[in-house]
Design an enzyme around this catalytic site. Structure first.
Site, PDB file in Angstrom:
ATOM      1  N   HIS A  18     -13.941   8.669 -14.800  1.00 55.36           N
ATOM      2  CA  HIS A  18     -14.450   8.076 -13.554  1.00 55.36           C
ATOM      3  C   HIS A  18     -15.142   9.134 -12.700  1.00 55.36           C
ATOM      4  O   HIS A  18     -16.294   8.946 -12.268  1.00 55.36           O
ATOM      5  CB  HIS A  18     -13.288   7.451 -12.778  1.00 55.36           C
ATOM      6  CG  HIS A  18     -13.696   6.792 -11.503  1.00 55.36           C
ATOM      7  ND1 HIS A  18     -13.949   5.442 -11.395  1.00 55.36           N
ATOM      8  CD2 HIS A  18     -13.910   7.304 -10.255  1.00 55.36           C
ATOM      9  CE1 HIS A  18     -14.303   5.156 -10.156  1.00 55.36           C
ATOM     10  NE2 HIS A  18     -14.275   6.267  -9.441  1.00 55.36           N
ATOM     11  N   GLU A  19     -14.457  10.232 -12.463  1.00 58.30           N
ATOM     12  CA  GLU A  19     -15.031  11.276 -11.607  1.00 58.30           C
ATOM     13  C   GLU A  19     -16.188  11.986 -12.290  1.00 58.30           C
ATOM     14  O   GLU A  19     -17.123  12.436 -11.624  1.00 58.30           O
ATOM     15  CB  GLU A  19     -13.948  12.286 -11.213  1.00 58.30           C
ATOM     16  CG  GLU A  19     -12.778  11.687 -10.429  1.00 58.30           C
ATOM     17  CD  GLU A  19     -13.215  10.962  -9.164  1.00 58.30           C
ATOM     18  OE1 GLU A  19     -14.286  11.305  -8.611  1.00 58.30           O
ATOM     19  OE2 GLU A  19     -12.507  10.041  -8.728  1.00 58.30           O
ATOM     20  N   HIS A  22     -19.341  10.186 -11.401  1.00 57.24           N
ATOM     21  CA  HIS A  22     -19.847  10.599 -10.082  1.00 57.24           C
ATOM     22  C   HIS A  22     -20.528  11.969 -10.178  1.00 57.24           C
ATOM     23  O   HIS A  22     -21.621  12.172  -9.636  1.00 57.24           O
ATOM     24  CB  HIS A  22     -18.691  10.695  -9.076  1.00 57.24           C
ATOM     25  CG  HIS A  22     -18.095   9.379  -8.696  1.00 57.24           C
ATOM     26  ND1 HIS A  22     -18.855   8.289  -8.336  1.00 57.24           N
ATOM     27  CD2 HIS A  22     -16.793   8.978  -8.594  1.00 57.24           C
ATOM     28  CE1 HIS A  22     -18.063   7.270  -8.034  1.00 57.24           C
ATOM     29  NE2 HIS A  22     -16.810   7.661  -8.193  1.00 57.24           N
TER      30      HIS A  22
END
Length: 418
Positions: A18-19, A22
């Site tokens: 997920h990170e 980003h």
């Protein structure tokens, strides 16, 4: 112990992916990413590569990418401050020493009169000879405070300087990567297990089930049940699930030999607390790369639809908070999945990954969905909302989310331990 290891691996992977979404798209947009963190709280481990510090923190409750401009800068230099400057060979400032200047004997000490480290990148002030000078700053210069380095963030490297689409993509990339991870996990699952085929053929038989007691074998074709012809696996399961504890007559084709056998489906509690029948057989499978890719994509889509429908039922009151699970419930269910084997654990990890992506896209403050809402409002009104007001909204939203987490965790404790 196996449950704990499974939780660490699964949640570590979900948060990391997920990170990472980003981080990748923020960097592609030219945003300075100061930190990539897994977990919250005190640092356990860290290293720096290029401009970003990669850290693992104590509390494994999520992660974050700290982008320049999202929060107020921790270091602020005002007129009258005395700072030390260290220069590149071309004469630009590369280090701005805030304190402990005696440890940097090659630093030129000046008293600041005017400073701009966002747009024009210069520092004006009086040096030790009381001469007024202008110093130009390298875009990748560092602050040094308590001997710790922090890179300056010129305006063009800050989150807010990027276009609406670049910011939206950088935020949406986190949930998207969770959906992509779920698809990859399910593709791998299909390649290992085989892709289910919608034919009324016995793929495998579990021990101690009604099917094996009746003599069914792998590869048997179920032609009909109680005289009703079957075309698909769904036809087969539909009849069985509707007939717990009822004797059914199966017409079987085994290598060209057709015969009948009576089977009484066992009873179990299915979805929505209904009593379903089952006989203990698995669907047939086949191994195909393209089919596995399609299975991963379609199954991920089905998980997304199912979770969204469940959230809709929560909003309409068909589900209550008692139906939600927090960290304790997830830990318990992960333990159950781990006991059933790696394939079940893979499916559970895919479900969790989809769930994490959807939850983060909810239009709530402090979540990615809430941040996208603010970008949408900016697009409509033509200018951004005041950062301080947006920060307050996100803070309140985060506090409410933590409160909800406590309520859900308490429900989990009552459900599983009390």
């Amino acid at each position: 112990m196996n449950t704990l290891i499974s939780i660490i691996i699964i949640f570590g992977l979900l948060v990391f992916i997920h990170e990472l979404g980003h981080l990748i798209f923020a960097k592609r947009a030219g945003i300075l990413c100061r930190e990539f963190a897994i977990g919250f709280g005190p640092k356990l481990f860290s290293f720096k590569k290029d401009e970003t510090v990669y850290t693992i923190r104590l509390l494994p409750l999520g992660g974050f990418v700290r982008m320049a401009g999202e929060d107020p800068e921790m270091i602020e230099i005002k007129p009258g401050y005395q700072i030390g400057l260290v220069f590149t060979p071309t004469g630009k400032v590369k280090d701005i020493v805030i304190n402990n200047k005696s440890k940097y004997p090659n630093a030129r000490v000046i008293t600041v009169e005017k400073i701009d480290l966002e747009h024009q990148l210069y520092i004006q002030g009086y040096d030790e000879d009381n001469e007024f000078r202008t110093y130009y700053v390298d875009p990748k210069a560092d602050y040094i405070y308590d001997e710790q380095r922090t890179q300056i963030a010129p305006h063009n490297r800050q989150f807010g300087s990027k276009t609406l689409s670049q910011r939206a993509i950088a935020i949406f990339a986190g949930p998207f990567m969770n959906f992509a991870l779920a698809a990859v996990i399910l593709m791998a699952f299909s390649l290992i297990q085989g892709m289910p085929v919608n034919k009324p053929i016995v793929g495998d038989v579990i021990p101690d089930g009604a099917a094996i007691e009746a003599g069914l074998q792998k590869g048997d074709l179920v032609v009909a049940i109680d005289g009703k012809p079957l075309e698909t696996w769904d036809d087969l399961t539909s009849v069985i699930q509707k007939s717990p504890n009822q004797e059914l007559t199966f017409m079987i084709n085994r290598n060209g030999e057709v015969f009948s056998v009576a089977i009484v489906p066992d009873e179990r509690i299915g979805v929505n607390e209904q009593k379903d029948g089952f006989i203990g057989v698995y669907p047939p499978t086949e191994f195909a790369l393209f089919g596995s890719i399609m299975f991963g994509l379609t199954q991920t889509y089905e998980y997304i639809v199912l979770i969204i429908e469940s959230l809709g039922m929560l909003i309409t009151g068909q589900f209550t908070l008692d139906h939600l699970s927090g960290p304790v419930g997830i830990y318990n269910y992960t333990g159950q999945a781990a006991e059933m084997g790696i394939l079940v654990l893979m499916q559970w990890a895919a479900i969790l990954s989809v769930n994490l992506g959807i939850i983060n896209l909810l239009p709530l403050p402090a979540l990615d969905g809430g941040r996208l809402i603010f970008i949408g409002i900016e697009a409509v009104r033509g200018k951004p909302i005041d950062p301080q007001k947006e920060g307050i909204v996100h803070f309140v939203g985060f506090a409410l989310l933590m409160l909800l987490m406590l309520v859900v965790t308490w429900n989990d404790i009552n459900k599983f331990f009390l």
